[in-house]
Scaffold this motif. Structure first.
Motif, PDB file in Angstrom:
ATOM      1  N   ALA A  29      -6.213  -3.104  -6.613  1.00 43.07           N
ATOM      2  CA  ALA A  29      -5.390  -1.942  -6.571  1.00 43.07           C
ATOM      3  C   ALA A  29      -3.781  -1.782  -7.004  1.00 43.07           C
ATOM      4  O   ALA A  29      -3.469  -1.248  -7.793  1.00 43.07           O
ATOM      5  N   THR A  30      -3.629  -3.004  -6.938  1.00 42.75           N
ATOM      6  CA  THR A  30      -1.405  -3.192  -7.145  1.00 42.75           C
ATOM      7  C   THR A  30      -2.123  -3.569  -8.782  1.00 42.75           C
ATOM      8  O   THR A  30      -1.150  -2.296  -9.660  1.00 42.75           O
ATOM      9  N   TRP A  31      -2.968  -3.753  -9.643  1.00 39.81           N
ATOM     10  CA  TRP A  31      -2.236  -3.945 -10.719  1.00 39.81           C
ATOM     11  C   TRP A  31      -3.188  -3.031 -11.904  1.00 39.81           C
ATOM     12  O   TRP A  31      -3.012  -2.084 -12.255  1.00 39.81           O
ATOM     13  N   PHE A  32      -4.050  -2.273 -11.439  1.00 41.06           N
ATOM     14  CA  PHE A  32      -5.044  -0.610 -11.893  1.00 41.06           C
ATOM     15  C   PHE A  32      -3.585  -0.382 -11.520  1.00 41.06           C
ATOM     16  O   PHE A  32      -3.297   1.060 -12.503  1.00 41.06           O
ATOM     17  N   ASN A  33      -3.121  -0.450 -10.159  1.00 36.95           N
ATOM     18  CA  ASN A  33      -1.882   0.823 -10.208  1.00 36.95           C
ATOM     19  C   ASN A  33      -0.402   1.110 -11.234  1.00 36.95           C
ATOM     20  O   ASN A  33      -0.657   1.830 -12.145  1.00 36.95           O
ATOM     21  N   LEU A  34      -0.356  -0.120 -11.314  1.00 35.98           N
ATOM     22  CA  LEU A  34       0.444  -1.141 -12.073  1.00 35.98           C
ATOM     23  C   LEU A  34      -0.121  -0.045 -14.050  1.00 35.98           C
ATOM     24  O   LEU A  34       0.444   0.355 -14.671  1.00 35.98           O
ATOM     25  N   ALA A  35      -1.195  -0.903 -14.138  1.00 34.05           N
ATOM     26  CA  ALA A  35      -1.385  -0.028 -15.445  1.00 34.05           C
ATOM     27  C   ALA A  35      -2.550   1.802 -15.865  1.00 34.05           C
ATOM     28  O   ALA A  35      -1.482   2.010 -16.756  1.00 34.05           O
ATOM     29  N   ARG A  36      -2.203   2.263 -14.458  1.00 36.50           N
ATOM     30  CA  ARG A  36      -2.018   3.957 -14.765  1.00 36.50           C
ATOM     31  C   ARG A  36      -0.549   4.298 -15.029  1.00 36.50           C
ATOM     32  O   ARG A  36      -0.738   5.128 -15.873  1.00 36.50           O
ATOM     33  N   ALA A  37       0.383   3.759 -14.384  1.00 33.63           N
ATOM     34  CA  ALA A  37       2.082   3.931 -14.540  1.00 33.63           C
ATOM     35  C   ALA A  37       1.756   3.961 -15.815  1.00 33.63           C
ATOM     36  O   ALA A  37       2.650   4.761 -16.155  1.00 33.63           O
ATOM     37  N   ASN A  83       0.792  -1.584  -0.012  1.00 32.62           N
ATOM     38  CA  ASN A  83      -0.158   0.221  -0.261  1.00 32.62           C
ATOM     39  C   ASN A  83       0.769   1.117   0.045  1.00 32.62           C
ATOM     40  O   ASN A  83       0.259   2.307  -0.596  1.00 32.62           O
ATOM     41  N   LYS A  84       1.550   0.841   0.580  1.00 28.84           N
ATOM     42  CA  LYS A  84       2.820   2.502   0.577  1.00 28.84           C
ATOM     43  C   LYS A  84       3.615   2.722  -1.172  1.00 28.84           C
ATOM     44  O   LYS A  84       3.703   3.616  -1.219  1.00 28.84           O
ATOM     45  N   HIS A  85       3.745   1.060  -1.182  1.00 27.64           N
ATOM     46  CA  HIS A  85       4.107   1.800  -2.962  1.00 27.64           C
ATOM     47  C   HIS A  85       3.613   2.070  -3.582  1.00 27.64           C
ATOM     48  O   HIS A  85       3.565   3.130  -4.705  1.00 27.64           O
ATOM     49  N   ILE A  86       2.205   1.404  -3.714  1.00 21.70           N
ATOM     50  CA  ILE A  86       1.012   2.629  -4.293  1.00 21.70           C
ATOM     51  C   ILE A  86       0.845   4.147  -4.250  1.00 21.70           C
ATOM     52  O   ILE A  86       0.989   4.796  -5.336  1.00 21.70           O
ATOM     53  N   ASP A  87       0.604   4.769  -2.594  1.00 22.73           N
ATOM     54  CA  ASP A  87       0.666   6.200  -2.694  1.00 22.73           C
ATOM     55  C   ASP A  87       1.695   6.735  -3.115  1.00 22.73           C
ATOM     56  O   ASP A  87       1.545   7.603  -3.667  1.00 22.73           O
ATOM     57  N   GLU A  88       3.055   6.158  -2.449  1.00 24.33           N
ATOM     58  CA  GLU A  88       3.990   6.669  -3.801  1.00 24.33           C
ATOM     59  C   GLU A  88       4.402   6.487  -4.761  1.00 24.33           C
ATOM     60  O   GLU A  88       4.852   7.725  -5.458  1.00 24.33           O
ATOM     61  N   THR A  89       3.626   5.657  -5.571  1.00 26.86           N
ATOM     62  CA  THR A  89       3.922   6.124  -7.073  1.00 26.86           C
ATOM     63  C   THR A  89       2.564   7.138  -7.596  1.00 26.86           C
ATOM     64  O   THR A  89       3.337   7.902  -8.197  1.00 26.86           O
ATOM     65  N   VAL A  90       1.445   7.141  -6.532  1.00 27.99           N
ATOM     66  CA  VAL A  90       0.661   8.626  -6.889  1.00 27.99           C
ATOM     67  C   VAL A  90       1.360   9.876  -6.731  1.00 27.99           C
ATOM     68  O   VAL A  90       0.571  10.849  -7.386  1.00 27.99           O
ATOM     69  N   LEU A  91       2.066   9.637  -6.153  1.00 30.41           N
ATOM     70  CA  LEU A  91       2.575  11.059  -5.354  1.00 30.41           C
ATOM     71  C   LEU A  91       3.703  11.856  -6.526  1.00 30.41           C
ATOM     72  O   LEU A  91       4.008  12.902  -7.319  1.00 30.41           O
ATOM     73  N   LEU A  92       4.331  10.335  -6.772  1.00 32.15           N
ATOM     74  CA  LEU A  92       5.773  10.533  -7.923  1.00 32.15           C
ATOM     75  C   LEU A  92       4.433  11.345  -9.388  1.00 32.15           C
ATOM     76  O   LEU A  92       5.360  12.242 -10.130  1.00 32.15           O
ATOM     77  N   LYS A  93       3.315  10.247 -10.030  1.00 34.02           N
ATOM     78  CA  LYS A  93       2.773  10.365 -11.452  1.00 34.02           C
ATOM     79  C   LYS A  93       2.679  12.503 -11.124  1.00 34.02           C
ATOM     80  O   LYS A  93       2.663  12.840 -11.664  1.00 34.02           O
TER      81      LYS A  93
END
Length: 675
Positions: free
Chosen positions: A144-152, A92-102
């Motif tokens: 959540a993980t795969w959706f986050n990856l797809a958005r990235a 979950n922390k990595h997902i949050d960091e992905t959103v912030l970096l984007k």
């Protein structure tokens, strides 16, 4: 995804055990009772610890209390459930960091974090399976993980990888949102210009839509219509848009439907569509929280195809969107209704808008008057603008500004100044009105006042090209060449391909005898306008004055090629050939000069002279005879003919005697005293 190494291992007991310090047993003077024991002394301060920690079981020195069971009770193994919980928190922390970096435009780093979260999620599933842990939350975490990856992947324009990730999630039918991902996949295919695949995904999403999801179904149909239109299947697009409008009409879908009918040439349907858009209510239940996953693709305009639908959180923002589509629809419909009378279309559009959208009707009327201006029908334009002048607010200011412009073109400077002042009374920050007022001062040779107006207009609108250009002209009239050049160079930065600005810069340098800079800017200008004969001629003269005769001849020849009737250029080329003793080439240019200016005898004399220089005396003699037929009173021509006759005996005796008599009469006339 490649497998990962183990996240960590559980330490053994021995790894965390405490090492005891080497120590020797305390000595006693006697093995008898405590009364014979020597008392301890302290070497520390009064507030220091005076006695080492004693073991509870005896007198053994144990400063770390290693024999106590307290430390042994702290270190224990973590349970598999706790380890799984920690790993889930890391994901979950990595997902949050992905959103912030984007959000900070660090797309590559965001993708790395998303991939790391995906790898850890795979390891977590394997770990739970190996330890027989409950997997109630696995579906949500995987989604959540795969959706986050797809958005990235989307953020990094890796469309194929994003589609693959969405496809994996779409096959997880147990998740309630998996069917929505077909829309995202359709959007990606749309971005790849693969419209057939996009339509297929949209239709799958539409089939999986629940009956109560009217908003989602409406927008999917609109997306299908967009894809059909891009594919060229306009009639299929019309059907999709009509289905969407029958569900609940909205401005964007109605606008797209109007564009389709207009493309098909169905003017009756186009007019019906426009009336339907005008009658669309301002608030629609379809603009809800689902808007951000759909395309906002209008079929006409400047906005990007993949921009998300604007969220209409209040009536004002929704009204702005409605005005945007209505105004663009009116601009498309008005000139198309009647090919023979474009103004009739504007009149019809204004009549439709008048009741429900009066402000838009006024704006269309302003645009109609502007079109009359472009057609140079100033009378009709002035009539419409004077009617609009009676309104209040911004409309009156625009009308007065345009009336000032028309009056200026008509030469009525006083009326132009009055209209400009009227526009400034309504809006003192009207840059166009300030420019108009400055132009009036310029015509009246009030250059200082004109300069103030232009500077004020630039203060209101920093990139007002008219104000900057006119300021340069004003500085030129005020004998401020450096300031004038700065103004025109600013125009050049704003509009690099503006020939007028380039010409003014080059002309100022030429007039200031700054030949090097003049050549530079004229050369830039010829790159923009390569066929302007006047510019080529000036550049040729500059090169000739700066000891570059070959370059000068080249540009003058180019000028002659584009405009072969410039007498000055023709004579300069012919003269250059004469100075270089290339008489044969000079003949052609002097003959061209004689054709352009047949009333001047000197061009013919120069042709004859060139013929003599190359040894063609007979041809030269014939030229003299032809000239004397046109100019029988020319003494110079007769003298030259007589001279060539004496030298080469190419005339008869009677003609020669006549020339001699004329010559004697001329000499007698020149010797006679003046009266």
């Amino acid at each position: 995804h490649p497998s990962m190494s183990r996240v960590g291992s559980i330490p053994s007991r021995g790894q965390n055990s405490v090492l005891l310090m080497d120590r020797r047993p305390m000595t006693m003077q006697s093995s008898m009772g405590l009364s014979n024991m020597r008392p301890w002394t302290s070497v520390g301060g009064s507030d220091a610890v005076s006695v080492a920690t004693m073991s509870m079981s005896g007198n053994t020195f144990d400063p770390l209390n290693a024999t106590s069971s307290h430390i042994n009770s702290v270190v224990r193994e973590k349970s598999p459930r706790e380890i799984a919980g920690e790993q889930e928190l890391q994901i979950n922390k990595h997902i949050d960091e992905t959103v912030l970096l984007k959000s900070n435009s660090k797309k590559i780093e965001a993708l790395d974090k998303a991939k790391e979260a995906g790898k850890k999620e795979q390891l977590l599933r394997k770990y739970k399976k190996a330890h027989s842990l409950p997997r109630d939350n696995d579906l949500a975490l995987t989604f959540a993980t795969w959706f986050n990856l797809a958005r990235a992947y989307e953020a990094n324009d890796m469309m194929d990888e994003a589609i693959e990730s969405y496809n994996f999630l779409a096959n997880q039918r147990k998740h309630p949102l998996s069917r929505r991902l077909r829309i995202n996949m359709g959007n990606l295919y749309y971005a790849k210009l693969d419209y057939s695949s996009a339509i297929r995904q949209y239709k799958i999403a539409l089939d999986q839509t629940e009956k109560d999801e009217r908003s989602v179904a409406h927008k999917i149909r609109r997306n299908i219509g967009n894809a059909y239109f891009k594919s060229g299947y306009i009639r299929d697009a019309v059907k999709s848009y009509e289905d969407a409008m029958s569900c609940a009409p909205d401005f964007q879908t109605g606008f797209n439907l109007l564009v389709c009918h207009l493309a098909l040439g169905d003017l009756d349907s186009t007019k019906a569509d426009f009336v339907r858009i005008v009658e669309t209510p301002f608030k629609s239940e379809l603009f809800d929280q689902d808007s951000n996953i759909f395309l906002s693709d209008t079929l006409c305009g400047t906005q990007s195809e993949m921009d998300g639908v604007k969220k209409c959180n209040n009536l004002d923002s929704y009204t702005k969107d409605a005005d945007y589509f209505l105004l663009n629809a009116a601009r498309l419909v008005a000139p198309s209704i009647d090919v023979n009378d474009w103004s009739a279309g504007y009149d019809w559009v204004r009549s439709v808008l008048q009741d429900r959208h009066e402000s838009l009707a006024v704006q269309i009327e302003l645009e109609q008057s502007t079109r009359w201006l472009k057609r140079k029908d100033f009378k009709t334009a002035s009539k419409m603008l004077r009617a609009l002048e009676k309104k209040l607010g911004e409309t009156k200011a625009i009308a007065c500004t345009n009336l000032s412009f028309i009056s200026f073109l008509d030469g009525d400077v006083d009326a132009a100044a009055e209209y400009a002042e009227a526009a400034l009374d309504i809006d003192q920050y009207n840059a166009s009105a300030l420019v108009n007022r400055g132009n009036c001062h310029f015509i009246n040779k009030e250059y200082e006042s004109a300069k103030e107006c232009y500077l004020e207009a630039m203060g209101v609108q920093g990139d007002c090209a008219q104000a900057i250009f006119n300021l340069g002209l004003t500085n030129g009239m005020l004998k401020l060449p450096e300031e004038a050049v700065r103004s025109f160079e600013k125009i050049h930065r704003i509009t690099p391909n503006n020939p007028s600005a380039l010409y003014q810069i080059a002309d100022i340098h030429d007039v200031s005898d700054n030949d090097e800079d003049a050549i530079k800017w004229f050369s830039v200008l010829t790159a923009r306008v390569p066929t302007d004969a006047t510019i080529l001629a000036r550049l040729g003269y500059l090169f000739s004055q700066n000891d570059s005769e070959s370059q000068g001849l080249h540009y003058r020849m180019e000028s002659f090629r584009h405009w072969p009737v410039d007498l000055g250029v023709i004579v300069s080329i012919g003269t250059w050939f004469v100075t270089k003793k290339m008489f044969e080439k000079s003949i052609f240019f002097f003959q061209q000069a004689a054709l352009i200016d047949p009333t001047e005898i000197k061009w013919g004399l120069m042709v004859a002279n060139a013929q003599r220089r190359i040894g063609e005396h007979q041809l030269g003699f014939k030229v003299y005879e032809n000239l004397l037929e046109k100019f029988p009173e020319s003494i110079e021509c007769k003298l030259l003919r007589m001279k060539i006759s004496f030298q080469f005996s190419i005339s008869n005796l009677d003609l020669l005697t006549n020339d001699m008599l004329i010559l004697q009469a001329c000499r007698a006339y020149l010797r006679a005293p003046s009266i």
